[in-house]
Design a protein around this motif. Structure first.
Motif, PDB file in Angstrom:
ATOM      1  N   THR A 138       1.144  -5.258  12.492  1.00  0.00           N
ATOM      2  CA  THR A 138       1.505  -6.145  13.597  1.00  0.00           C
ATOM      3  C   THR A 138       1.069  -5.484  14.903  1.00  0.00           C
ATOM      4  OG1 THR A 138       3.691  -5.182  13.998  1.00  0.00           O
ATOM      5  CG2 THR A 138       3.539  -6.888  12.286  1.00  0.00           C
ATOM      6  N   ASP A 139       1.258  -6.169  16.009  1.00  0.00           N
ATOM      7  CA  ASP A 139       0.924  -5.590  17.310  1.00  0.00           C
ATOM      8  C   ASP A 139       1.816  -4.398  17.641  1.00  0.00           C
ATOM      9  OD1 ASP A 139      -1.064  -7.440  17.718  1.00  0.00           O
ATOM     10  OD2 ASP A 139       0.198  -8.789  18.889  1.00  0.00           O
ATOM     11  N   GLU A 140       3.010  -4.359  17.085  1.00  0.00           N
ATOM     12  CA  GLU A 140       3.984  -3.318  17.405  1.00  0.00           C
ATOM     13  C   GLU A 140       4.126  -2.238  16.346  1.00  0.00           C
ATOM     14  OE1 GLU A 140       5.618  -3.100  20.369  1.00  0.00           O
ATOM     15  OE2 GLU A 140       4.326  -4.774  20.931  1.00  0.00           O
ATOM     16  N   GLY A 141       3.617  -2.475  15.145  1.00  0.00           N
ATOM     17  CA  GLY A 141       3.802  -1.507  14.071  1.00  0.00           C
ATOM     18  C   GLY A 141       3.367  -2.075  12.736  1.00  0.00           C
ATOM     19  N   VAL A 142       4.165  -1.807  11.707  1.00  0.00           N
ATOM     20  CA  VAL A 142       3.886  -2.330  10.372  1.00  0.00           C
ATOM     21  C   VAL A 142       5.161  -2.925   9.781  1.00  0.00           C
ATOM     22  CG1 VAL A 142       2.001  -0.731   9.826  1.00  0.00           C
ATOM     23  CG2 VAL A 142       4.324  -0.124   9.212  1.00  0.00           C
ATOM     24  N   THR A 143       4.968  -3.860   8.885  1.00  0.00           N
ATOM     25  CA  THR A 143       6.069  -4.400   8.100  1.00  0.00           C
ATOM     26  C   THR A 143       5.769  -4.111   6.643  1.00  0.00           C
ATOM     27  OG1 THR A 143       6.516  -6.131   9.716  1.00  0.00           O
ATOM     28  CG2 THR A 143       7.380  -6.472   7.504  1.00  0.00           C
ATOM     29  N   VAL A 144       6.734  -3.486   5.976  1.00  0.00           N
ATOM     30  CA  VAL A 144       6.595  -3.094   4.586  1.00  0.00           C
ATOM     31  C   VAL A 144       7.519  -3.957   3.742  1.00  0.00           C
ATOM     32  CG1 VAL A 144       6.938  -1.220   2.932  1.00  0.00           C
ATOM     33  CG2 VAL A 144       6.009  -0.722   5.203  1.00  0.00           C
ATOM     34  N   THR A 145       6.957  -4.672   2.770  1.00  0.00           N
ATOM     35  CA  THR A 145       7.769  -5.402   1.811  1.00  0.00           C
ATOM     36  C   THR A 145       8.218  -4.405   0.754  1.00  0.00           C
ATOM     37  OG1 THR A 145       6.550  -7.443   2.193  1.00  0.00           O
ATOM     38  CG2 THR A 145       7.823  -7.305   0.150  1.00  0.00           C
ATOM     39  N   LEU A 146       9.505  -4.332   0.546  1.00  0.00           N
ATOM     40  CA  LEU A 146      10.085  -3.361  -0.378  1.00  0.00           C
ATOM     41  C   LEU A 146      10.046  -3.860  -1.810  1.00  0.00           C
ATOM     42  CD1 LEU A 146      13.246  -2.506   1.757  1.00  0.00           C
ATOM     43  CD2 LEU A 146      11.100  -1.223   1.647  1.00  0.00           C
ATOM     44  N   ALA A 147       9.918  -2.946  -2.744  1.00  0.00           N
ATOM     45  CA  ALA A 147       9.999  -3.284  -4.163  1.00  0.00           C
ATOM     46  C   ALA A 147      11.459  -3.488  -4.563  1.00  0.00           C
ATOM     47  CB  ALA A 147       9.369  -2.183  -5.009  1.00  0.00           C
ATOM     48  N   TYR A 148      12.365  -2.786  -3.861  1.00  0.00           N
ATOM     49  CA  TYR A 148      13.806  -2.866  -4.110  1.00  0.00           C
ATOM     50  C   TYR A 148      14.497  -3.132  -2.781  1.00  0.00           C
ATOM     51  CZ  TYR A 148      12.259  -0.295  -8.232  1.00  0.00           C
ATOM     52  OH  TYR A 148      11.602   0.099  -9.366  1.00  0.00           O
ATOM     53  N   LYS A 149      15.491  -3.970  -2.793  1.00  0.00           N
ATOM     54  CA  LYS A 149      16.226  -4.259  -1.563  1.00  0.00           C
ATOM     55  C   LYS A 149      16.897  -2.993  -1.045  1.00  0.00           C
ATOM     56  CE  LYS A 149      17.014  -9.057  -2.700  1.00  0.00           C
ATOM     57  NZ  LYS A 149      16.351  -9.863  -1.768  1.00  0.00           N
ATOM     58  N   ALA A 150      17.034  -2.939   0.287  1.00  0.00           N
ATOM     59  CA  ALA A 150      17.655  -1.789   0.940  1.00  0.00           C
ATOM     60  C   ALA A 150      18.652  -2.294   1.972  1.00  0.00           C
ATOM     61  CB  ALA A 150      16.594  -0.933   1.614  1.00  0.00           C
ATOM     62  N   THR A 151      19.640  -1.468   2.278  1.00  0.00           N
ATOM     63  CA  THR A 151      20.618  -1.808   3.301  1.00  0.00           C
ATOM     64  C   THR A 151      20.368  -0.931   4.519  1.00  0.00           C
ATOM     65  OG1 THR A 151      22.241  -2.422   1.634  1.00  0.00           O
ATOM     66  CG2 THR A 151      23.075  -1.974   3.838  1.00  0.00           C
ATOM     67  N   VAL A 152      20.144  -1.583   5.652  1.00  0.00           N
ATOM     68  CA  VAL A 152      19.952  -0.891   6.929  1.00  0.00           C
ATOM     69  C   VAL A 152      20.809  -1.597   7.961  1.00  0.00           C
ATOM     70  CG1 VAL A 152      18.311  -0.248   8.739  1.00  0.00           C
ATOM     71  CG2 VAL A 152      17.612  -0.170   6.337  1.00  0.00           C
ATOM     72  N   GLY A 153      21.674  -0.831   8.597  1.00  0.00           N
ATOM     73  CA  GLY A 153      22.561  -1.416   9.603  1.00  0.00           C
ATOM     74  C   GLY A 153      23.534  -2.426   9.027  1.00  0.00           C
ATOM     75  N   GLY A 154      23.881  -2.240   7.761  1.00  0.00           N
ATOM     76  CA  GLY A 154      24.814  -3.143   7.111  1.00  0.00           C
ATOM     77  C   GLY A 154      24.200  -4.443   6.625  1.00  0.00           C
ATOM     78  N   VAL A 155      22.888  -4.570   6.742  1.00  0.00           N
ATOM     79  CA  VAL A 155      22.186  -5.782   6.333  1.00  0.00           C
ATOM     80  C   VAL A 155      21.278  -5.456   5.143  1.00  0.00           C
ATOM     81  CG1 VAL A 155      20.581  -7.596   7.075  1.00  0.00           C
ATOM     82  CG2 VAL A 155      22.209  -6.620   8.712  1.00  0.00           C
ATOM     83  N   VAL A 156      21.336  -6.278   4.106  1.00  0.00           N
ATOM     84  CA  VAL A 156      20.468  -6.102   2.940  1.00  0.00           C
ATOM     85  C   VAL A 156      19.113  -6.728   3.265  1.00  0.00           C
ATOM     86  CG1 VAL A 156      20.146  -6.603   0.490  1.00  0.00           C
ATOM     87  CG2 VAL A 156      22.441  -6.112   1.371  1.00  0.00           C
ATOM     88  N   LEU A 157      18.053  -5.926   3.113  1.00  0.00           N
ATOM     89  CA  LEU A 157      16.709  -6.344   3.509  1.00  0.00           C
ATOM     90  C   LEU A 157      15.724  -6.204   2.363  1.00  0.00           C
ATOM     91  CD1 LEU A 157      16.631  -4.336   6.847  1.00  0.00           C
ATOM     92  CD2 LEU A 157      17.005  -6.790   6.614  1.00  0.00           C
ATOM     93  N   ASP A 173       9.451   2.729  -2.535  1.00  0.00           N
ATOM     94  CA  ASP A 173       9.533   2.156  -1.192  1.00  0.00           C
ATOM     95  C   ASP A 173       9.303   3.212  -0.116  1.00  0.00           C
ATOM     96  OD1 ASP A 173       9.882  -0.483  -2.007  1.00  0.00           O
ATOM     97  OD2 ASP A 173      12.035  -0.209  -2.240  1.00  0.00           O
ATOM     98  N   TYR A 174       9.769   4.433  -0.342  1.00  0.00           N
ATOM     99  CA  TYR A 174       9.516   5.503   0.622  1.00  0.00           C
ATOM    100  C   TYR A 174       8.007   5.773   0.705  1.00  0.00           C
ATOM    101  CZ  TYR A 174      10.158   9.690   3.383  1.00  0.00           C
ATOM    102  OH  TYR A 174      10.115  10.612   4.402  1.00  0.00           O
ATOM    103  N   ASN A 175       7.333   5.759  -0.438  1.00  0.00           N
ATOM    104  CA  ASN A 175       5.878   5.937  -0.442  1.00  0.00           C
ATOM    105  C   ASN A 175       5.182   4.818   0.330  1.00  0.00           C
ATOM    106  OD1 ASN A 175       6.060   8.291  -1.931  1.00  0.00           O
ATOM    107  ND2 ASN A 175       5.645   7.286  -3.888  1.00  0.00           N
ATOM    108  N   ARG A 176       5.709   3.613   0.239  1.00  0.00           N
ATOM    109  CA  ARG A 176       5.150   2.499   1.004  1.00  0.00           C
ATOM    110  C   ARG A 176       5.332   2.730   2.503  1.00  0.00           C
ATOM    111  NH1 ARG A 176       6.469  -3.154  -2.294  1.00  0.00           N
ATOM    112  NH2 ARG A 176       5.255  -2.591  -4.143  1.00  0.00           N
ATOM    113  N   LEU A 177       6.485   3.244   2.893  1.00  0.00           N
ATOM    114  CA  LEU A 177       6.707   3.562   4.305  1.00  0.00           C
ATOM    115  C   LEU A 177       5.722   4.626   4.782  1.00  0.00           C
ATOM    116  CD1 LEU A 177      10.595   3.622   4.595  1.00  0.00           C
ATOM    117  CD2 LEU A 177       9.026   1.872   5.449  1.00  0.00           C
ATOM    118  N   GLN A 178       5.490   5.635   3.950  1.00  0.00           N
ATOM    119  CA  GLN A 178       4.519   6.669   4.310  1.00  0.00           C
ATOM    120  C   GLN A 178       3.130   6.057   4.517  1.00  0.00           C
ATOM    121  OE1 GLN A 178       5.143   9.349   0.965  1.00  0.00           O
ATOM    122  NE2 GLN A 178       5.950  10.901   2.367  1.00  0.00           N
ATOM    123  N   ALA A 179       2.736   5.171   3.623  1.00  0.00           N
ATOM    124  CA  ALA A 179       1.427   4.523   3.741  1.00  0.00           C
ATOM    125  C   ALA A 179       1.353   3.710   5.033  1.00  0.00           C
ATOM    126  CB  ALA A 179       1.165   3.630   2.532  1.00  0.00           C
ATOM    127  N   GLY A 180       2.427   3.001   5.353  1.00  0.00           N
ATOM    128  CA  GLY A 180       2.471   2.229   6.596  1.00  0.00           C
ATOM    129  C   GLY A 180       2.386   3.124   7.815  1.00  0.00           C
TER     130      GLY A 180
END
Length: 103
Positions: A17-36, A86-93
């Motif tokens: 994106t113009d601001e960064g990257v968006t990574v679609t996760l293989a497994y859902k994760a909870t960040v800030g109390g929200v399941v993503l 998913d962590y590996n995907r974040l590294q790639a991003g």
């Protein structure tokens, strides 16, 4: 860290994106109390890197985790709860954000 080939096309789970990257996760994760099912990582600044270095005590794995937490607006516990895939995907991003495609 996983080496990234920047000449390959982007995988379907990674969107630049113009601001960064968006990574679609293989497994859902909870960040800030929200399941993503996707995480957005903003592009790092020099200030982000300096803060992560200062907090890491010279340990490279801590530097990366501190930096990723900042760029994702996630806690250390939320980041370390991610599955390795998913962590590996974040590294790639992240590497897509900081490396030039023409280098």
């Amino acid at each position: 860290m996983t080496p990234i080939n920047l000449n390959k096309p982007l995988p379907s789970w990674l969107a630049l994106t113009d601001e960064g990257v968006t990574v679609t996760l293989a497994y859902k994760a909870t960040v800030g109390g929200v399941v993503l099912d996707k995480l957005s990582m903003r592009a790092p600044s020099v200030k982000d890197m300096e803060a992560a270095k200062a907090a890491s005590g010279g340990e490279m794995d801590k530097l990366e985790k501190n930096l990723f937490c900042s760029l994702l607006a996630a806690s250390d516990a939320e980041l370390t709860a991610l599955k390795i895939k998913d962590y590996n995907r974040l590294q790639a991003g992240y590497f897509r954000l900081v490396e030039g495609d023409d280098l």
